[in-house]
Write a protein that holds these residues in place. Structure first.
Motif, PDB file in Angstrom:
ATOM      1  N   GLY A   1      -9.118  -0.405  -1.720  1.00 26.97           N
ATOM      2  CA  GLY A   1      -8.054   0.234  -2.487  1.00 26.97           C
ATOM      3  C   GLY A   1      -8.447   0.494  -3.921  1.00 26.97           C
ATOM      4  O   GLY A   1      -9.008  -0.378  -4.584  1.00 26.97           O
TER       5      GLY A   1
ATOM      6  N   ILE B   1      -3.900   0.388  -1.708  1.00 24.02           N
ATOM      7  CA  ILE B   1      -4.618   1.401  -0.942  1.00 24.02           C
ATOM      8  C   ILE B   1      -3.868   2.722  -1.036  1.00 24.02           C
ATOM      9  O   ILE B   1      -2.684   2.801  -0.725  1.00 24.02           O
TER      10      ILE B   1
ATOM     11  N   ASP C   1       0.837  -1.191   0.000  1.00 23.27           N
ATOM     12  CA  ASP C   1       0.000   0.000   0.000  1.00 23.27           C
ATOM     13  C   ASP C   1       0.873   1.242   0.000  1.00 23.27           C
ATOM     14  O   ASP C   1       2.041   1.208   0.383  1.00 23.27           O
TER      15      ASP C   1
END
Length: 507
Positions: free
Chosen positions: A230, A237, A210
């Motif tokens: 996400g 994300i 992420d």
């Protein structure tokens, strides 16, 4: 022995710079190649390293002063002062011995890309004493061109952080010290729960990392990554996803609250409440450079924009007819940018002042075309330059444009690849722009803005027909380019695109 520290070569056509920051003060010990100060020009930020190990003597040019090439910046006493500079390093080496019997592993600044010599530590995801797994992200570095994440070189305990957030570090420099092996268990009893803490991330089924800013925000707000959807590549994300999830949770928490009494007047939020909902993010170096250069262009040049429109029917038909054969033979797709580049090169030969620049009291006419192709990246707008574009074929242009665009998105462009352009093309149409007025890329005198292709009713030989039309905008420096020349240039581009055969016949 006294050594002079002077202003280095600043780049093509750059004769002076401003002293932005001194990293050292008189009397400070410095190592060879350690950064002494930073200079700013209208094109690039230049760092001045120490030519030798020693002690910084007198600073001749203070912060804010303007200096020319080879001007004296400071003096350096070589030899005697070199020894004290090594003390912090000795401390860093001695620290691991106290942390236990594990092996000390240095966490180093990774390669930052071509021509990038330093970075700023933007975020530490771990603190001293934390247990880390191998390849777990420790911190994020920020350069003028790209953000770089630094993974843990081994599993263990983060013993000491040597470069805090906001510190400037050099390529190959030391960021922290990690205790691996036996020292990890001895230093941190909390190491056992680490696999459980990592479980929520693995339960999402993703094998992508992420965004660092998103992870930091989730940690601050106590949000479980499993509860965030996400929207990035491969489900990554992003920071915006966390903000959206946080606002959704807040809305859900307040939903059951009873409605206010009808008589109650709406209360205006106080400035302090508004400030609490604001977010302040420091501008990246690249964004600061972009802002400065755009404002300099407005302050220096007499920018004027002229507009026209072009019927893209013939270019689109030619492209559709030959795009498969073109890609099969040359290994690259046939796009519209090569047509526009060719058309601009053709027009620049007839109106050379659009390809010229002002240098003091002189006009410098360029007998070549180094075409700048503006490219949007996650970090900001950059303009890689295709040299001698007027001598290249359609295939060579498409290959060069594709290669420069990929290097721009990956943050791997060098400063040399973004300097020396004589004219620029900017394609806002890829984002849906129907009309805009581009800003000059100094010291250039012209920039062509492309826009969205949109079907519109047009009168053709007395009949109304639907045609794919595009608005064109030429911004130019009115100090050197007259209105007649600007309009002529734009008309020649229009004629070449509406009848591409003119490019083959050099008409």
């Amino acid at each position: 022995m006294s050594i002079e520290v002077r202003v280095p070569t600043l780049g093509e056509s750059v004769t002076e710079a401003t002293v932005a920051t001194w990293f050292k003060q008189p009397g400070d010990s410095v190592a060879v190649d350690e950064m002494l100060c930073e200079l700013e020009t209208d094109k690039v930020t230049v760092e001045v390293p120490s030519p030798a190990a020693g002690t910084l003597g007198e600073i001749v040019a203070a912060e804010g002063e303007t200096v020319g090439v080879d001007a004296l910046l400071a003096t350096l006493s070589e030899g005697e002062g070199a020894a004290p500079a090594a003390k912090p390093e000795a401390k860093a080496e001695a620290a691991p011995e106290a942390s236990g019997g594990g092996e000390a592993v240095d966490v180093m600044v990774p390669a930052l890309g071509e021509s990038v010599t330093e970075a700023t530590v933007s975020t530490w995801f771990k603190k001293a004493g934390d247990t880390v797994a191998q390849d777990e992200m420790l911190c994020e570095l920020e350069t003028d061109k790209v953000s770089v994440e630094v993974p843990a070189p081994a599993a263990g305990v983060l013993s000491e952080i040597l470069a805090g957030e906001g510190d400037t570090v050099e390529a190959g420099g030391k960021l922290a010290i990690l205790t691996a092996g036996e020292g990890a268990a001895a230093s941190a009893p909390a190491a056992a729960p680490a696999p459980q803490a990592a479980a929520p991330a693995s339960s999402t089924g993703k094998d992508v990392e992420d965004a660092p800013s998103a992870k930091k925000l989730m940690a601050e707000k106590g949000i479980d990554p499993a509860n965030v959807q996400g929207t990035g590549k491969d489900g990554r994300i992003m920071k915006e996803d966390v903000i959206k999830a946080a606002s959704g949770a807040a809305a859900a928490a307040t939903a059951p609250a009873p409605a206010p009494a009808p008589a109650a007047a709406p209360r205006a939020p106080s400035p302090a409440e508004d400030a609490a909902r604001e977010e302040r993010v420091k501008m990246t170096r690249l964004r600061q450079t972009i802002a400065r250069r755009l404002k300099d262009a407005q302050n220096t040049a007499a920018i004027l924009t002229t507009y026209n429109e072009v019927d893209m029917t013939e270019v689109m038909a030619l492209r559709n007819q030959y795009k498969d054969a073109f890609e099969k033979k040359h290994g690259v797709r046939l796009g519209f940018m090569s047509f526009f580049t060719k058309a601009c090169c053709h027009a620049l030969r007839e109106v050379p002042e659009v390809n010229a620049e002002i240098d003091g009291q002189e006009i410098v006419y360029k007998n070549f075309v180094h075409m700048g192709i503006a490219a949007g990246t996650p970090q900001g707008l950059v303009v890689p330059v295709i040299r001698d574009a007027d001598q290249m074929s359609f295939a060579d242009l498409e290959k060069a444009i594709a290669e420069k665009g990929k290097r721009a998105r990956d943050g791997k462009l060098s400063m040399a690849e973004m300097q020396g352009g004589t004219f620029t093309i900017s394609n806002g149409g890829v984002y849906g722009s129907l009309m805009s007025s581009p800003i000059l890329n100094p010291p250039q005198s012209g920039i062509l803005g492309m826009h969205k292709i949109q079907e519109r009713p047009m009168v053709i030989n007395g009949e109304i027909k639907i045609r794919p039309m595009m608005y064109l905008a030429l911004s130019y420096d009115h100090r050197i380019v007259d209105g007649k020349g600007a309009v002529t240039f734009l008309v020649r581009v229009k004629e070449a695109l509406e009848d591409p055969r003119r490019l083959l016949m050099d008409l």
